[in-house]
Design a protein around this motif. Structure first.
Motif, PDB file in Angstrom:
ATOM      1  N   LYS A 363      94.153 -14.456  65.169  1.00 26.42           N
ATOM      2  CA  LYS A 363      93.672 -13.330  65.967  1.00 26.42           C
ATOM      3  C   LYS A 363      92.406 -13.720  66.728  1.00 26.42           C
ATOM      4  N   ASP A 364      91.466 -14.402  66.045  1.00 26.41           N
ATOM      5  CA  ASP A 364      90.232 -14.834  66.711  1.00 26.41           C
ATOM      6  C   ASP A 364      90.529 -15.752  67.884  1.00 26.41           C
ATOM      7  N   LEU A 365      91.483 -16.680  67.683  1.00 17.69           N
ATOM      8  CA  LEU A 365      91.845 -17.628  68.728  1.00 17.69           C
ATOM      9  C   LEU A 365      92.432 -16.907  69.938  1.00 17.69           C
ATOM     10  N   VAL A 366      93.333 -15.957  69.688  1.00 14.53           N
ATOM     11  CA  VAL A 366      93.953 -15.210  70.780  1.00 14.53           C
ATOM     12  C   VAL A 366      92.908 -14.400  71.546  1.00 14.53           C
ATOM     13  N   LEU A 367      92.006 -13.718  70.805  1.00 13.00           N
ATOM     14  CA  LEU A 367      90.979 -12.913  71.465  1.00 13.00           C
ATOM     15  C   LEU A 367      90.031 -13.774  72.298  1.00 13.00           C
ATOM     16  N   ARG A 368      89.651 -14.951  71.749  1.00 10.93           N
ATOM     17  CA  ARG A 368      88.765 -15.845  72.516  1.00 10.93           C
ATOM     18  C   ARG A 368      89.456 -16.326  73.790  1.00 10.93           C
ATOM     19  N   THR A 369      90.733 -16.673  73.673  1.00 16.82           N
ATOM     20  CA  THR A 369      91.502 -17.164  74.826  1.00 16.82           C
ATOM     21  C   THR A 369      91.594 -16.077  75.893  1.00 16.82           C
TER      22      THR A 369
END
Length: 376
Positions: A363-369
Motif C-alpha cells: 500500500k505504501d509503495l502504491v501511494l508513493r508511486t
C-alpha cells in the motif's frame, strides 16, 4: 472527517477564564507563524469571534450548563478546512479535544498527515490535567523495574479502571527497545499511557505471572474499557522496519479513540445547537409575553411580531443544519465502527505469492508511486 478525538479529566485549576487564556496563548505561541491570528489579546470576555485571512477563532459559552467551547479553523489554499475543537464541561471537570478535516468544493483531496494537538502538551505542562484513576497523563513513557513488578502487572492487566488504553513496549532479548518510546509517548499524549520495563528480566517476570504479556520487543495495547481489550504487534512481522511498527501502534490507538461515542455537548456542533435552542426558547417566551401585553393593552404591532417570527425561523434553520451535520457524522462513525469490528484492515490489492516486507509495504509503495505521478 474526524482525525483525532480524546476526552480528559481536568482539575480545579482549569477555570473558564484559564481556559480562554490558554486558548489565546496556544494561538500566540504557535511555532508556525502562518497559524497565528495576530494581535489576539484577552480582555476578560468569554464570547470571542475573530478572523484573519484564512484563520478563524470562535469561543462560546453556555453559562447555566458550565460549558465553554472554542473552535479554531484554518482554510488552506488547496481547499482543505482544518478544525480543532476544545469543549470543556466545568461541572464534570472534563475536556474534549477533536481535530477534524473537511474539504471545500474545489479542494484537492490528499492524504495529509497531522500531529496530536500541541494544546495537550500545554495542559500537561501547566498541570491542568487530573490523573487517570491514579495514573498521571504524560507525554513521556513510564518505566517499571524489579521493585514495582506488582504495580506493573496491575497497570497492564487492567486491575485499575484506567480510561486511556495502555501501550506496553517489551524489551528484546538483548535488552533493547524496538521503537523510540519517547517519540511514541509524544505522539500518543492524551490518548494512551506508554509503559516500558527496565529490562528483559522484568518482562519475563511479568509473563511468568500466569497471564499473557508481550516479550521479545513485541508491543501490546490493552484497551481496558473496550471489548477488544488486548492487541499485540509482533516485532518479527515488521522485519526491522521500526517506524512502521510505531506508526501501526499510533494509528490503532487514534482510530479506536475516533470511533467512541461522544455526548453532543462535548462537541462544537452540539454546544452551538444548544445555544440556538436556548435563544429560540427565550424568543418564544418574549413572544408569549408580547402577545399577552398586546391583548391586554389592545396594542397592534405587527412589525415586532414579524421580527420575532423571522428570527425564530432563521434559528430553526441553523438548528436543522447542525442536526443534519450531526446525523451525518454519527453515520460516518457507525460505518467506521462496523468496519473495524469486522476486520481491522483490508488489503489494497490481492496478488500471487508475494508478501510484504513489513505490514502495509505494498500500500505504501502504491501511494508513493501515485503521489509522484500526480506531480507530473
Amino acid at each position: 472527517m474526524l482525525l483525532f478525538s480524546t476526552k480528559l479529566k481536568v482539575n480545579d485549576k482549569l477555570t473558564a477564564d484559564a481556559f480562554v487564556q490558554l486558548i489565546i496563548e496556544w494561538n500566540n505561541t504557535s511555532k508556525y507563524s502562518e497559524n497565528i491570528i495576530p494581535g489576539l489579546e484577552w480582555n476578560g470576555e468569554r464570547q470571542i469571534n475573530v478572523q484573519h485571512d484564512n484563520l478563524k477563532l470562535d469561543i462560546i459559552e453556555i453559562a447555566d450548563k458550565n460549558i465553554i467551547a472554542a473552535r479554531y479553523e484554518k482554510r488552506t489554499e488547496d481547499g482543505t478546512v482544518w478544525s480543532t475543537d476544545y469543549v470543556m464541561n466545568l461541572a464534570e471537570k472534563k475536556i474534549c479535544i477533536r481535530l477534524d478535516r473537511t474539504y471545500m468544493e474545489n479542494a484537492l483531496i490528499s492524504d495529509q498527515g497531522f500531529s496530536t494537538p500541541h494544546f495537550i502538551s500545554m495542559l500537561i505542562t501547566k498541570g491542568y490535567l487530573d490523573s487517570d484513576n491514579g495514573m498521571a497523563v504524560l507525554r513521556t513513557p513510564v518505566s517499571f523495574g524489579m521493585d514495582s513488578i506488582e504495580l506493573f502487572k496491575s497497570v497492564i492487566y487492567g486491575d485499575q479502571p484506567y480510561s486511556l488504553p495502555i501501550v506496553y513496549v517489551s524489551r528484546t532479548v538483548s535488552n533493547k527497545l524496538p521503537v523510540d518510546v519517547r517519540d511514541l509517548a509524544q505522539r500518543l499524549k492524551g490518548v494512551a499511557h506508554v509503559v516500558v520495563a527496565d529490562n528483559s528480566a522484568v518482562c519475563n517476570l511479568v509473563k511468568n505471572g500466569g497471564r499473557k504479556a508481550e516479550t521479545g520487543g513485541d508491543i501490546g495495547i490493552y484497551f481496558l474499557n473496550d471489548i477488544r481489550r488486548h492487541k499485540t504487534y509482533k516485532l518479527k512481522d515488521f522485519r526491522g522496519y521500526t517506524e512502521g511498527l510505531l506508526s501501526h501502534v499510533v494509528n490503532c490507538i487514534i482510530r479506536q479513540g475516533n470511533i467512541r461515542e461522544i455526548d453532543p455537548l462535548y462537541t462544537w456542533n452540539g454546544v452551538s445547537r444548544e445555544i440556538l435552542l436556548d435563544r429560540i426558547r427565550t424568543l418564544h417566551e418574549e413572544h408569549k409575553a408580547f402577545e399577552e401585553e398586546k391583548n391586554k393593552d389592545k396594542l397592534d404591532n405587527e412589525d415586532l411580531f414579524a421580527m420575532y417570527e423571522e428570527e425564530i425561523s432563521a434559528l430553526q434553520e441553523q438548528i436543522n443544519s447542525l442536526s443534519n451535520l450531526n446525523t451525518s457524522l454519527e453515520l460516518e462513525n457507525h460505518g467506521l465502527r462496523s468496519k473495524i469490528s469486522e476486520k481491522e484492515s483490508l488489503p489494497l490489492i490481492y496478488f500471487g505469492k508475494e508478501s510484504d516486507l513489513y505490514p502495509g509495504e505494498v500500500k505504501d509503495l502504491v501511494l508513493r508511486t501515485l503521489t509522484e505521478a500526480r506531480k507530473g
